[in-house]
Design an enzyme around this catalytic site. Structure first.
Site, PDB file in Angstrom:
ATOM      1  N   CYS A   2      28.133  22.802 -32.758  1.00 36.70           N
ATOM      2  CA  CYS A   2      28.723  23.540 -33.868  1.00 36.70           C
ATOM      3  C   CYS A   2      28.926  24.982 -33.433  1.00 36.70           C
ATOM      4  O   CYS A   2      28.575  25.370 -32.322  1.00 36.70           O
ATOM      5  CB  CYS A   2      27.821  23.477 -35.098  1.00 36.70           C
ATOM      6  SG  CYS A   2      27.507  21.793 -35.681  1.00 36.70           S
ATOM      7  N   ARG A  39      31.288  23.182 -38.460  1.00 38.71           N
ATOM      8  CA  ARG A  39      30.504  21.977 -38.225  1.00 38.71           C
ATOM      9  C   ARG A  39      31.245  20.902 -37.443  1.00 38.71           C
ATOM     10  O   ARG A  39      32.394  20.562 -37.753  1.00 38.71           O
ATOM     11  CB  ARG A  39      30.042  21.368 -39.555  1.00 38.71           C
ATOM     12  CG  ARG A  39      29.069  20.208 -39.341  1.00 38.71           C
ATOM     13  CD  ARG A  39      28.667  19.512 -40.617  1.00 38.71           C
ATOM     14  NE  ARG A  39      27.639  18.502 -40.312  1.00 38.71           N
ATOM     15  CZ  ARG A  39      27.332  17.481 -41.087  1.00 38.71           C
ATOM     16  NH1 ARG A  39      27.958  17.315 -42.244  1.00 38.71           N
ATOM     17  NH2 ARG A  39      26.405  16.608 -40.725  1.00 38.71           N
ATOM     18  N   LEU A  40      30.572  20.380 -36.425  1.00 38.50           N
ATOM     19  CA  LEU A  40      30.937  19.125 -35.791  1.00 38.50           C
ATOM     20  C   LEU A  40      29.864  18.135 -36.230  1.00 38.50           C
ATOM     21  O   LEU A  40      28.713  18.217 -35.796  1.00 38.50           O
ATOM     22  CB  LEU A  40      30.955  19.263 -34.265  1.00 38.50           C
ATOM     23  CG  LEU A  40      31.275  17.989 -33.477  1.00 38.50           C
ATOM     24  CD1 LEU A  40      32.702  17.533 -33.744  1.00 38.50           C
ATOM     25  CD2 LEU A  40      31.062  18.210 -31.982  1.00 38.50           C
ATOM     26  N   ASN A  63      22.914  25.452 -34.605  1.00 33.46           N
ATOM     27  CA  ASN A  63      23.789  24.725 -33.693  1.00 33.46           C
ATOM     28  C   ASN A  63      22.884  23.980 -32.726  1.00 33.46           C
ATOM     29  O   ASN A  63      22.191  24.601 -31.918  1.00 33.46           O
ATOM     30  CB  ASN A  63      24.692  25.704 -32.930  1.00 33.46           C
ATOM     31  CG  ASN A  63      25.389  25.034 -31.755  1.00 33.46           C
ATOM     32  OD1 ASN A  63      25.650  23.836 -31.771  1.00 33.46           O
ATOM     33  ND2 ASN A  63      25.672  25.807 -30.722  1.00 33.46           N
ATOM     34  N   GLU A  65      20.594  20.026 -31.768  1.00 30.54           N
ATOM     35  CA  GLU A  65      19.977  18.773 -32.179  1.00 30.54           C
ATOM     36  C   GLU A  65      18.464  18.907 -32.052  1.00 30.54           C
ATOM     37  O   GLU A  65      17.958  19.352 -31.019  1.00 30.54           O
ATOM     38  CB  GLU A  65      20.459  17.608 -31.303  1.00 30.54           C
ATOM     39  CG  GLU A  65      21.963  17.369 -31.334  1.00 30.54           C
ATOM     40  CD  GLU A  65      22.474  16.924 -32.688  1.00 30.54           C
ATOM     41  OE1 GLU A  65      21.696  16.314 -33.454  1.00 30.54           O
ATOM     42  OE2 GLU A  65      23.657  17.181 -32.987  1.00 30.54           O
ATOM     43  N   LEU A 219      29.637  11.429 -18.997  1.00 31.47           N
ATOM     44  CA  LEU A 219      30.389  11.968 -17.877  1.00 31.47           C
ATOM     45  C   LEU A 219      29.779  11.407 -16.597  1.00 31.47           C
ATOM     46  O   LEU A 219      28.596  11.612 -16.319  1.00 31.47           O
ATOM     47  CB  LEU A 219      30.331  13.496 -17.874  1.00 31.47           C
ATOM     48  CG  LEU A 219      30.790  14.186 -19.170  1.00 31.47           C
ATOM     49  CD1 LEU A 219      30.808  15.704 -18.981  1.00 31.47           C
ATOM     50  CD2 LEU A 219      32.149  13.687 -19.626  1.00 31.47           C
ATOM     51  N   ILE A 246      36.733  11.945 -13.420  1.00 34.60           N
ATOM     52  CA  ILE A 246      37.976  12.679 -13.189  1.00 34.60           C
ATOM     53  C   ILE A 246      38.141  12.977 -11.708  1.00 34.60           C
ATOM     54  O   ILE A 246      37.154  13.161 -10.980  1.00 34.60           O
ATOM     55  CB  ILE A 246      38.009  13.990 -14.009  1.00 34.60           C
ATOM     56  CG1 ILE A 246      39.401  14.637 -13.935  1.00 34.60           C
ATOM     57  CG2 ILE A 246      36.911  14.958 -13.570  1.00 34.60           C
ATOM     58  CD1 ILE A 246      39.610  15.758 -14.948  1.00 34.60           C
ATOM     59  N   SER A 322      25.543  14.481 -19.964  1.00 33.89           N
ATOM     60  CA  SER A 322      25.919  14.908 -18.619  1.00 33.89           C
ATOM     61  C   SER A 322      24.669  15.157 -17.777  1.00 33.89           C
ATOM     62  O   SER A 322      23.549  15.139 -18.283  1.00 33.89           O
ATOM     63  CB  SER A 322      26.794  16.165 -18.679  1.00 33.89           C
ATOM     64  OG  SER A 322      26.076  17.242 -19.246  1.00 33.89           O
ATOM     65  N   GLY A 323      24.871  15.419 -16.490  1.00 33.45           N
ATOM     66  CA  GLY A 323      23.755  15.453 -15.546  1.00 33.45           C
ATOM     67  C   GLY A 323      23.332  16.817 -15.055  1.00 33.45           C
ATOM     68  O   GLY A 323      22.655  16.916 -14.022  1.00 33.45           O
TER      69      GLY A 323
END
Length: 519
Positions: A2, A39-40, A63, A65, A219, A246, A322-323
């Site tokens: 967010c 907000r997302l 923003n 978790e 990813l 990618i 992601s890593g």
């Protein structure tokens, strides 16, 4: 993911970061402050989960978790929750603890700002690794302001600074609550226990990040770190996970390895190809979103931004794992040249301390710019703490293979095939195709003569650009964000005091041990 912005009322509610939270924007005036939340929606996607949250004492925006929110709700059962959001639980945590204690109770990736009506003060905090961004500045009247990105503050704050990870603001001062980079090594010696704990703690870290009310993607570069995250997630997911890789239109090194991992795990795999023209077209956009002039960050941000753009435009995925952070813990290519175990540990401490200005910044901005949320399992507080406490002698590359402990922890299992688990891999900006870096260098060569480079780079007394490419980014950055070079501490480079590491270019291609990494 967010976007939050808090400023004195007189500066209105215009915001430049609505892309961080496109689902809904809420504006709340509290005393002399305006709270803006983009907000997302990830956990509890109903309007009950919209922020700011407010009760008789607190107004809160977060923003991030909070991964232990279900356990915390079982502790604070008397609080009248209005949502199933993971962030609402921060209010009873604040109500029942001193601020420094409250921050340590939370297990998550977070940046929050709250108004305390009882004491008429604004408070704030940022997670220990800085996975979620937060900036602050002071208006000409001396009032503090906060935002998820620098660009939302520079119009009314003369100087904007990154809010330091693992710190809180109590209404007067910014103080630490958890500084993981200070952890010494030497507490963990037993190799069998170390390997078991690395596997178990990393597994738990991935699993706790699978809680979402929206689709999750991954990813996947085909390297060790992202492959392990995908392998663990697939083992704890009923359906095939969705993975994305990618590569450049010419010699995309990563794609073949990512497909090998995807085929082994049985994922729903997607490949994205980008072009030399894409690199040229997107450069200024990358600098605008990342708010950096660092060469390594901008190089690696280019394919990551384009990949996340594809995900947002072509799928319903809203969270990506992601890593990042594995390199800082287990070593880069250049840390093979660490002269001593003590030097390795000090370098790891330095990288962890500065991480929020580099790889973590890249991950957040490339993902958030495309209205997605990043989750980073290797940044888990328990995992980072454990690995940092391992005897550094065991982390040195005396095995003829970097990141040996991480690889060995999953050896002998069926998480990944040995050819992936023990493959030497190039850095992301090289492995998507060497042409990416070559193209950016060529753009800079066309922009400056040698004489122009010497003259213009000499104007920078702090962190003078070492290459034409570095100067190109620095000038673009200063056009967008004048007088804010200080938001990062310098160019990311190998430790130039070590053997073979006195380099002006950060690419591992220039190290003697690059070997087959780019094949």
């Amino acid at each position: 993911m967010c976007g939050i912005s808090v400023r004195p009322k007189k500066y209105g509610s215009d915001s430049l970061i609505s892309y961080r939270g496109p689902d809904i924007t809420k504006v709340k005036e509290v005393e002399d402050y305006t709270f803006i939340f983009h907000r997302l929606a990830i956990v509890d996607t109903s309007h009950a989960g919209d922020q700011p949250f407010e009760d008789n004492r607190w107004v809160l925006m977060c923003n991030g978790e909070i991964f232990n929110y279900k356990q915390l709700k079982q502790v604070y059962t008397d609080y009248p929750y209005i949502s199933h959001s993971d962030c609402e639980v921060i209010i009873p945590v604040l109500e029942n603890h001193r601020l420094v204690e409250a921050c340590n109770v939370l297990d998550g990736e977070f940046a929050f700002v709250a108004y305390d009506k009882r004491h008429k003060r604004v408070i704030a905090a940022r997670d220990p690794m800085g996975i979620r961004p937060l900036f602050y500045g002071y208006t000409k009247e001396g009032q503090i302001a906060f935002a998820s990105e620098m660009k939302d503050l520079i119009k009314f704050c003369d100087k904007v600074n990154p809010f330091p990870p693992g710190h809180y603001y109590n209404g007067e001062d910014i103080k630490p609550f958890c500084e993981l980079y200070r952890l010494p090594g030497g507490k963990q010696y037993d190799m069998d226990k170390i390997l078991t704990n690395i596997r178990n703690i990393l597994t738990a870290s991935v699993v706790k990040r699978l809680d979402a009310d929206v689709p999750i993607g991954y990813l996947l570069s085909g390297g060790l770190d992202s492959s392990l995250v995908c392998a663990i997630a697939q083992r704890h997911t009923v359906k095939p996970i969705t993975t994305f890789a990618i590569g450049l239109e010419v010699n995309p090194i990563d794609l073949k390895y990512a497909k090998q991992v995807a085929d082994y795990l049985g994922t729903d795999h997607h490949e994205v190809i980008f072009t030399y023209q894409d690199i040229k077209d997107i450069l200024k956009t990358i600098i605008w979103h990342t708010e950096t002039w660092d060469v390594t960050t901008i190089r690696a941000s280019t394919p990551m931004f384009l990949l996340c753009k594809y995900i947002r435009e072509n799928t319903d995925i809203r969270v990506v794992l992601s890593g990042e952070v594995s390199d800082e813990l287990f070593g880069y290519k250049y840390t093979d040249y660490a002269p001593t175990a003590t030097a390795f540990q000090k370098e790891s401490q330095k990288r962890i301390k500065e991480l929020y200005m580099y790889d973590v910044l890249r991950a957040d901005r490339c993902i958030a710019a495309n209205s997605l949320e990043a989750r980073v399992p290797f940044s888990d507080k328990q995992f980072v703490t454990y690995v940092m406490e391992i005897e550094p002698e065991l982390k040195l590359n005396t095995y003829n293979m970097g990141k040996y402990l991480l690889r060995k922890a999953f050896d002998g299992s069926d998480y990944l095939p040995a050819e992936i688990l023990f493959r030497d891999k190039a850095a992301f900006s090289d492995a998507v195709g060497h042409g990416l870096v070559d193209c950016l260098i060529e753009m800079a060569e066309e922009r400056y003569t040698d004489a122009e480079f010497a003259e213009k780079s000499a104007k920078y007394t702090d962190n003078r650009p070492l290459t034409k490419e570095g100067l190109m980014y620095r000038e673009m950055f200063n056009e967008m964000f004048p007088n804010h070079d200080h938001v990062i501490c310098g160019y990311w480079l190998p430790n130039r005091e070590w053997p073979n590491c006195d380099l002006d270019d950060p690419s591992a291609r220039h190290l003697p041990n690059y070997g087959a990494s780019g094949e």
